[in-house]
Design a protein around this motif. Structure first.
Motif, PDB file in Angstrom:
ATOM      1  N   SER A 150       0.813  -1.210   0.000  1.00 30.66           N
ATOM      2  CA  SER A 150       0.000   0.000   0.000  1.00 30.66           C
ATOM      3  C   SER A 150       0.846   1.258   0.000  1.00 30.66           C
ATOM      4  N   GLU A 151       2.108   1.153   0.452  1.00 30.50           N
ATOM      5  CA  GLU A 151       3.005   2.306   0.459  1.00 30.50           C
ATOM      6  C   GLU A 151       3.679   2.508  -0.892  1.00 30.50           C
ATOM      7  N   MET A 152       3.598   1.504  -1.757  1.00 35.25           N
ATOM      8  CA  MET A 152       4.307   1.552  -3.037  1.00 35.25           C
ATOM      9  C   MET A 152       3.408   1.892  -4.206  1.00 35.25           C
ATOM     10  N   ALA A 153       2.117   2.047  -3.986  1.00 31.86           N
ATOM     11  CA  ALA A 153       1.221   2.338  -5.104  1.00 31.86           C
ATOM     12  C   ALA A 153      -0.076   2.943  -4.602  1.00 31.86           C
ATOM     13  N   ASP A 154      -0.676   3.759  -5.455  1.00 34.39           N
ATOM     14  CA  ASP A 154      -2.037   4.243  -5.244  1.00 34.39           C
ATOM     15  C   ASP A 154      -2.956   3.374  -6.105  1.00 34.39           C
ATOM     16  N   ALA A 170      -0.897   5.047  -9.556  1.00 32.59           N
ATOM     17  CA  ALA A 170       0.459   5.602  -9.489  1.00 32.59           C
ATOM     18  C   ALA A 170       1.359   4.610  -8.770  1.00 32.59           C
ATOM     19  N   PHE A 171       2.508   4.293  -9.365  1.00 30.93           N
ATOM     20  CA  PHE A 171       3.461   3.360  -8.775  1.00 30.93           C
ATOM     21  C   PHE A 171       4.580   4.151  -8.117  1.00 30.93           C
ATOM     22  N   LYS A 172       4.721   4.016  -6.797  1.00 27.67           N
ATOM     23  CA  LYS A 172       5.694   4.785  -6.014  1.00 27.67           C
ATOM     24  C   LYS A 172       6.717   3.855  -5.348  1.00 27.67           C
ATOM     25  N   GLY A 173       7.022   2.753  -6.008  1.00 27.25           N
ATOM     26  CA  GLY A 173       7.895   1.752  -5.408  1.00 27.25           C
ATOM     27  C   GLY A 173       9.276   2.258  -5.087  1.00 27.25           C
TER      28      GLY A 173
END
Length: 493
Positions: A150-154, A170-173
């Protein structure tokens, strides 16, 4: 008798020739195998990777690569991801890039918690994992940290009501993984003092207009600590830098004394000014350091807002953003830099952000006289207008030499860091990140933040649509018709 002796010699000669040919063939095969083995060995150790995708989702930022180069020990990453997790493939591909950039410093272990139950339970007990969510466990020199999916993507789940699966918005990996690595390697968080008491934007969750900025900075192993200078005898020693965002009221004499004492003791200050606020004492402090805040507003004729400003200078805060354009929404005034006036005090001043050609500084910014605006725009001298500057006292011009010298970064705009503005353009986040890391002497962590994927869109005018219609309806069918006619004519002749 002579014939009898000649025949065996002839057979012996043929036998020797065959052996020689066989040996030659064997040697050639061995050499070819050796060359193939050498080429494979060399290519295994020396190879390059390219990302030709439009979004470059898995291309690591310069910040991550530089951080991986500073690793001294092994970073072990255990991957607890179920195949049903929407970002499983994205995470695995991203970790492959980490492993490649780490040059042997990143160890990966993939565990499917639904199949390898015994190994998963063993590691869950070891790392005290208490969630069923897919996650990564990073282990470095006995310290560990988890990064959840959950911290790595919306994830957009709005389509589930009509039978569609969840979609990765959105990918925030990279941001999440690199932040966790920095936490493990650095250990204790750096403390950034956030000055309050002058109607600055609040930090409280739910009401803060700078939640995006706060989250972004905290993900770099930095902790915010609110500071009300009226309640302090001195700025705490563990506060390494101070951040002042858009104060609406001026500082008192006592507060200015605390700020000057902090500066004199190798303090670091990030100051974002609201040009509409009356803060003569704060501006007087900047004037002492060779930065004059002008009573004007940056404008550009026939445009709205402040945009297309670019980062300049050789400062580490903007060096990797050189000539990058960014949005700076809201009121902005110009700065006059006077490096010659403060050079005797061993103070260096340099620009960080300048306006593009076409902007002008309007002193009569409250008037509605459009004719005056046009006249002032025509009188623009095309001299670059500065809105951001860096100040350093006693530092070395050689960036390889690290000195604990006072540093200050100032921008004459405090609106661009608010959520409604900074989400429109990530370069603002990159600049704040670079400035904070420069103030904290973490130059190796300054870099471009991970890119946000953007949809591919085409915008065609009426004339372009008309041309496209003729190409589709006439030209494309006409080409095969002409070719077919030519073939038919040749066969007929």
């Amino acid at each position: 008798m002579a014939d009898a002796t000649k025949k065996p010699r002839a057979r012996s000669g043929k036998k020797i020739g065959r052996i020689r040919i066989g040996l030659n063939v064997l040697v050639q095969i061995v050499l070819i195998l050796f060359l193939v083995a050498m080429v494979n060995s060399f290519s295994f150790r020396h190879y390059a990777r390219w990302d030709f995708s439009r979004d470059q989702k898995y291309t690591l930022s310069d910040k991550t690569k530089r951080f991986l180069d500073t690793l001294k020990g092994k970073m072990h990453i255990t991957v607890f991801f179920s195949p049903n997790t929407p970002i499983t493939a994205d995470v695995e591909n991203l970790l492959t890039e980490y492993q490649y950039a780490g040059k042997g410093k990143i160890d990966l272990e993939h565990i499917d918690p639904e199949r390898n139950l015994s190994r998963a339970k063993e590691l869950f007990d070891k790392y005290k994992v208490v969630t069923d969510e897919s996650l990564l466990v990073l282990d470095y020199e006995g310290r560990n940290k988890t990064v959840k999916a959950s911290e790595m993507a919306d994830i957009d789940q709005s389509g589930m009501a009509i039978g569609e699966g969840p979609r990765v918005a959105a990918f925030k990996g990279e941001q999440a993984i690199t932040s966790a690595m920095i936490d493990l390697v650095e250990g204790k968080k750096k403390i950034l003092g956030y000055v309050t008491g002058h109607k600055e934007p609040a930090l409280t969750e739910g009401t803060s207009p700078i939640t995006v900025l706060k989250t972004f900075i905290e993900n770099e192993n930095i902790k915010f600590q609110e500071l009300n200078l009226l309640d302090l005898d001195a700025i705490p020693a563990d506060v390494k830098a101070v951040m002042i965002v858009g104060p609406q009221y001026d500082f008192s004499d006592r507060e200015m004394k605390l700020l000057r004492d902090f500066w004199d003791k190798q303090g670091r200050i990030l100051l974002l000014l609201d040009p509409a606020a009356k803060t003569p004492k704060l501006r007087g402090f900047l004037n002492e350091l060779g930065v004059k805040v002008n009573d004007d507003r940056l404008m550009v004729f026939l445009r709205t807002g402040i945009e297309e400003l670019r980062f300049v200078g050789d400062s580490p805060a903007t060096k990797r953003l050189g000539d990058v354009r960014a949005l700076f929404l809201g009121g902005t005034s110009s700065l006059t830099l006077e490096p010659d006036r403060v050079r005797a005090a061993n103070i260096r001043v340099e620009p960080l952000i300048q306006a593009e050609k076409g902007y002008f500084a309007e002193t009569d910014y409250n008037t509605d006289n459009q004719a005056k605006f046009q006249a002032d725009a025509k009188q623009n001298s095309n001299v670059p207008l500065t809105i951001g500057a860096a100040v350093e006292k006693g530092g070395s011009a050689d960036q390889r030499v690290q000195m604990n010298s006072p540093r200050l970064a100032v921008v004459s705009n405090a609106t661009f860091v608010q959520d409604n503005a900074i989400t429109q353009d990530q370069q603002g986040l990159d600049f704040i990140s670079g400035s904070v890391n420069w103030l904290l002497s973490r130059e190796q962590l300054i870099g471009i933040a991970p890119k946000i994927p953007k949809p591919l869109t085409f915008s065609l005018s009426e004339e372009e649509l008309r041309r496209l219609r003729w190409i589709v309806l006439l030209f494309m069918p006409l080409v095969p018709a002409v070719i077919g006619t030519m073939v038919w004519w040749q066969r007929r002749v």
